[in-house]
Design an enzyme around this catalytic site. Sequence first.
Site, PDB file in Angstrom:
ATOM      1  N   PRO A 157      44.479  34.312  39.987  1.00  0.00           N
ATOM      2  CA  PRO A 157      44.422  33.716  41.327  1.00  0.00           C
ATOM      3  C   PRO A 157      44.234  34.770  42.418  1.00  0.00           C
ATOM      4  O   PRO A 157      44.105  35.963  42.127  1.00  0.00           O
ATOM      5  CB  PRO A 157      45.798  33.071  41.453  1.00  0.00           C
ATOM      6  N   ILE A 187      48.530  24.216  39.310  1.00  0.00           N
ATOM      7  CA  ILE A 187      48.837  23.249  38.244  1.00  0.00           C
ATOM      8  C   ILE A 187      47.595  22.430  37.913  1.00  0.00           C
ATOM      9  O   ILE A 187      47.285  22.201  36.735  1.00  0.00           O
ATOM     10  CB  ILE A 187      50.018  22.351  38.679  1.00  0.00           C
ATOM     11  N   ALA A 188      46.864  22.021  38.951  1.00  0.00           N
ATOM     12  CA  ALA A 188      45.689  21.170  38.717  1.00  0.00           C
ATOM     13  C   ALA A 188      44.687  21.896  37.815  1.00  0.00           C
ATOM     14  O   ALA A 188      44.180  21.315  36.842  1.00  0.00           O
ATOM     15  CB  ALA A 188      45.040  20.811  40.053  1.00  0.00           C
ATOM     16  N   GLU A 245      50.616  30.188  33.733  1.00  0.00           N
ATOM     17  CA  GLU A 245      51.611  30.509  34.769  1.00  0.00           C
ATOM     18  C   GLU A 245      51.157  29.787  36.029  1.00  0.00           C
ATOM     19  O   GLU A 245      50.178  30.192  36.658  1.00  0.00           O
ATOM     20  CB  GLU A 245      51.694  32.027  34.987  1.00  0.00           C
ATOM     21  N   CYS A 292      54.029  32.594  43.885  1.00  0.00           N
ATOM     22  CA  CYS A 292      54.394  31.407  43.100  1.00  0.00           C
ATOM     23  C   CYS A 292      55.894  31.145  43.162  1.00  0.00           C
ATOM     24  O   CYS A 292      56.325  30.010  43.285  1.00  0.00           O
ATOM     25  CB  CYS A 292      53.937  31.596  41.658  1.00  0.00           C
TER      26      CYS A 292
HETATM   27  P1  NAD Z   1      43.353  28.055  41.308  1.00  0.00           P
HETATM   28  O1  NAD Z   1      43.890  27.234  40.191  1.00  0.00           O
HETATM   29  O2  NAD Z   1      42.519  27.380  42.336  1.00  0.00           O
HETATM   30  O3  NAD Z   1      42.432  29.242  40.748  1.00  0.00           O
HETATM   31  C1  NAD Z   1      42.916  30.189  39.817  1.00  0.00           C
HETATM   32  C2  NAD Z   1      41.741  30.742  39.033  1.00  0.00           C
HETATM   33  O4  NAD Z   1      41.191  29.708  38.224  1.00  0.00           O
HETATM   34  C3  NAD Z   1      40.605  31.285  39.889  1.00  0.00           C
HETATM   35  O5  NAD Z   1      40.105  32.459  39.297  1.00  0.00           O
HETATM   36  C4  NAD Z   1      39.573  30.162  39.812  1.00  0.00           C
HETATM   37  O6  NAD Z   1      38.246  30.584  40.033  1.00  0.00           O
HETATM   38  C5  NAD Z   1      39.762  29.670  38.386  1.00  0.00           C
HETATM   39  N1  NAD Z   1      39.314  28.292  38.109  1.00  0.00           N
HETATM   40  C6  NAD Z   1      39.140  27.279  38.987  1.00  0.00           C
HETATM   41  N2  NAD Z   1      38.753  26.159  38.338  1.00  0.00           N
HETATM   42  C7  NAD Z   1      38.713  26.478  37.016  1.00  0.00           C
HETATM   43  C8  NAD Z   1      38.436  25.728  35.831  1.00  0.00           C
HETATM   44  N3  NAD Z   1      38.094  24.437  35.869  1.00  0.00           N
HETATM   45  N4  NAD Z   1      38.540  26.368  34.645  1.00  0.00           N
HETATM   46  C9  NAD Z   1      38.918  27.668  34.579  1.00  0.00           C
HETATM   47  N5  NAD Z   1      39.175  28.422  35.665  1.00  0.00           N
HETATM   48  C10 NAD Z   1      39.082  27.831  36.878  1.00  0.00           C
HETATM   49  O7  NAD Z   1      44.595  28.797  41.942  1.00  0.00           O
HETATM   50  P2  NAD Z   1      44.631  29.728  43.244  1.00  0.00           P
HETATM   51  O8  NAD Z   1      44.507  28.843  44.442  1.00  0.00           O
HETATM   52  O9  NAD Z   1      43.708  30.853  43.062  1.00  0.00           O
HETATM   53  O10 NAD Z   1      46.123  30.339  43.158  1.00  0.00           O
HETATM   54  C11 NAD Z   1      47.227  29.771  43.780  1.00  0.00           C
HETATM   55  C12 NAD Z   1      48.106  29.097  42.747  1.00  0.00           C
HETATM   56  O11 NAD Z   1      48.478  30.036  41.744  1.00  0.00           O
HETATM   57  C13 NAD Z   1      49.424  28.611  43.336  1.00  0.00           C
HETATM   58  O12 NAD Z   1      49.706  27.333  42.843  1.00  0.00           O
HETATM   59  C14 NAD Z   1      50.446  29.615  42.805  1.00  0.00           C
HETATM   60  O13 NAD Z   1      51.754  29.118  42.724  1.00  0.00           O
HETATM   61  C15 NAD Z   1      49.870  29.908  41.464  1.00  0.00           C
HETATM   62  N6  NAD Z   1      50.406  31.173  40.932  1.00  0.00           N
HETATM   63  C16 NAD Z   1      51.278  31.117  39.885  1.00  0.00           C
HETATM   64  C17 NAD Z   1      51.845  32.297  39.395  1.00  0.00           C
HETATM   65  C18 NAD Z   1      52.819  32.277  38.235  1.00  0.00           C
HETATM   66  O14 NAD Z   1      53.038  33.334  37.639  1.00  0.00           O
HETATM   67  N7  NAD Z   1      53.429  31.145  37.904  1.00  0.00           N
HETATM   68  C19 NAD Z   1      51.505  33.518  39.966  1.00  0.00           C
HETATM   69  C20 NAD Z   1      50.608  33.538  41.028  1.00  0.00           C
HETATM   70  C21 NAD Z   1      50.060  32.347  41.506  1.00  0.00           C
END
Ligand code: NAD
Length: 487
Positions: free
Chosen positions: A142, A220-221, A240, A274
Site C-alpha cells: 500500500p 479489506i476490499a 494484512e 493500519c
Molecule cells: P489498496 O487495497 O487500495 O491497495 C493496496 C495495493 O493493492 C496497491 O498496490 C494496489 O495497486 C493493489 N491492488 C488494487 N487492486 C488490486 C487487485 N484487484 N488485485 C491485486 N492488487 C490490487 O490499499 P491502500 O489504499 O493502498 O492502503 C490502505 C489500506 O492498507 C488501509 O486499509 C490500511 O489499513 C491497510 N494497511 C494494512 C496494514 C497491515 O499490516 N494490516 C499495513 C498498512 C496498510
Amino acid sequence: MSQYTMTIDGQPVSSPGTLKVVNPATGDVFAEVPDCTREQLDMSMQSAQRAFHGWKDDYGKRRAVMYACADALEGNAEELGRLATMEQGMPLAAGIGGVVRAARDFRYYADLVIPRVTVQDDDDALVEIVRRPIGVLAAIKPWNVPIGMAVNTIAPAFRAGCTVVLKPSPFTPVVTLRMGEILRELVPAGVLNVVSGGNELGQWMTEHPIPRGISFTGSIATGKKVNVSAAADLKRVLLELGGNDAAIVLDDADPADVADKLFWPAFRNSGQICMAVKRVYVPEQMERQVVQALAAKARSVKVGNGLEPGVELGPINNKPQFERVKGLVAEAIEQGAVAVAGGHPIEGDGYFFEPTILTGVAEGTRIVDEEQFGPALPILTYRTIPEAIDRANATNYGLGASVWSSDPLRAAEVAERLEAGTVWINTHMQLTHDAPFTGMKWSGLGSEMGLWSIYAYTDPQTVYRTRAQAIKKNPGEAPGASQRSRF
Ligand code: NAD
C-alpha cells in the site's frame, strides 16, 4: 522530471506507458514511473523462478546479501527518506527513520535462526520438521509506509529462501523503485524484481501461475479479491488488511496523561497507519477532560510540507483519500458531531486536513463504523465497561485495540475480552519482532513479524528417517545450527 526504472532480472527496465506521481504536499507531479506491461510482469516472474533454486539453497549467500542490503539502505537513507516524503507526505525524519528501520530489519532477518524441530528421536526413528520456502512470492503493497511495508516482506522472504516480485502502490512507487535500483547491484538477478503499475498489475500478479505465495498489505476490499484470485491456484496468502482500532479509557485513568500518550498513536503519519487508534471510548464523566486535552494537542501540531523543518504532520497521501476523509468528517458533522478541533481541509495546495477531534458521535456514523485512515479521531462515551467492550468488538475489524487504566488488573481483564490481533495496555502501536502481528476477523489472514513471517513464506516439511539411516545427532549442536550453515 525524475524518471525511475523497474528492476527485472537484475536489469533496469522502462515501459511504453508511464504513471505520474504527485507530491501530496504540493499537488504537483514530480516523477514518472513505468507502467509495467503484462509481458514485463511475465519476464519478472520467469526471472524470479529461475533465481529461486540457487538462492534457496545457499543461506550463507542470502545472509551476506541481506547485510549488504542493510548497509546500502543506511548509506542511502537520506535520499530514500526524501523520496518517501515527497511521494507519501510524511515528515522527513519519519521518511529517513523508516529507511534506517528497514536496514535493521534486513539484519534482524539475516540472523534469525529458523528452528529445526525434532519431534521423535528414539530407537525407531529420527523425525524432524524443517521449513521449506514456498517459491516465488508476489508482494503487493500500500501507499502509507512504502519502504517499511516492502522490507517487512522482502527481508523475511529472503531469509526464508523465496525470491520476490514486488509491486508498490501506484500512489507511492518512487522510493520502492529507487530501492530496487540500489539493491540490484547487490542482489543476484531475479531475486528481487520491482515492478510498478496500477491496480490491474496487482491483479495480474495474483492470477499469474508462477508465484506460490502472495504477501498482500492493503484494504479489506482488495484483500478479499486477492484471496479469491489466489484460491484458484491454491497460492499461500498472507493478508494484512485494514483496522479500526478502539482505545478504551477506564475511569481510573489520568485524562491528561492518556491524551498525551494516545494522541500520536492516533495521528502519526496523519492517521494513515493500519494500527492507528481510530476510535476512542471514554466514560461519560471523563469526556470533557479527555476531549479538551486531545483537542489542545491537535491544535498545537505543526502541519505542513514534510520537507520543511519542524513539521510534525504532513498531508493526506492522495486525492481520493483526501476526499474520503473530508467526506467522512463533513457527514459526521451533518449528523450532529462537533469538531472540537479542526474539521476542515487546510486552504492552499496539497491535500492538507486539520487534525480533527470529533465528539457527539456514535456507532451508525461512518467515521466510527469504517476505517477513516486520516487525521480525524472520533471520541465516544460509554456508561459501563461491558458496554464499552461490546461496542469495541461490534465490528468486522480486528487488528488492534488498547486499554488505558492506572489499575493493571482491571486493564488486563478488559484487554482479554477485546477481539483484536494485538491488545495494548497504556500504549498503542508498539510492535516487536518476537510477537505475531495478526488481524482477527476481516483485518487479515495469517501473521507476520519474526518467525511468523518465516512461517508465512515457508511450508513445513517432515523429514522422517528410520533409525538405521538417522544421522547421529551432535549433542552439543544448538537448535537450528545445521540450518544456519547451509539453508
Ligand atoms: P489498496 O487495497 O487500495 O491497495 C493496496 C495495493 O493493492 C496497491 O498496490 C494496489 O495497486 C493493489 N491492488 C488494487 N487492486 C488490486 C487487485 N484487484 N488485485 C491485486 N492488487 C490490487 O490499499 P491502500 O489504499 O493502498 O492502503 C490502505 C489500506 O492498507 C488501509 O486499509 C490500511 O489499513 C491497510 N494497511 C494494512 C496494514 C497491515 O499490516 N494490516 C499495513 C498498512 C496498510
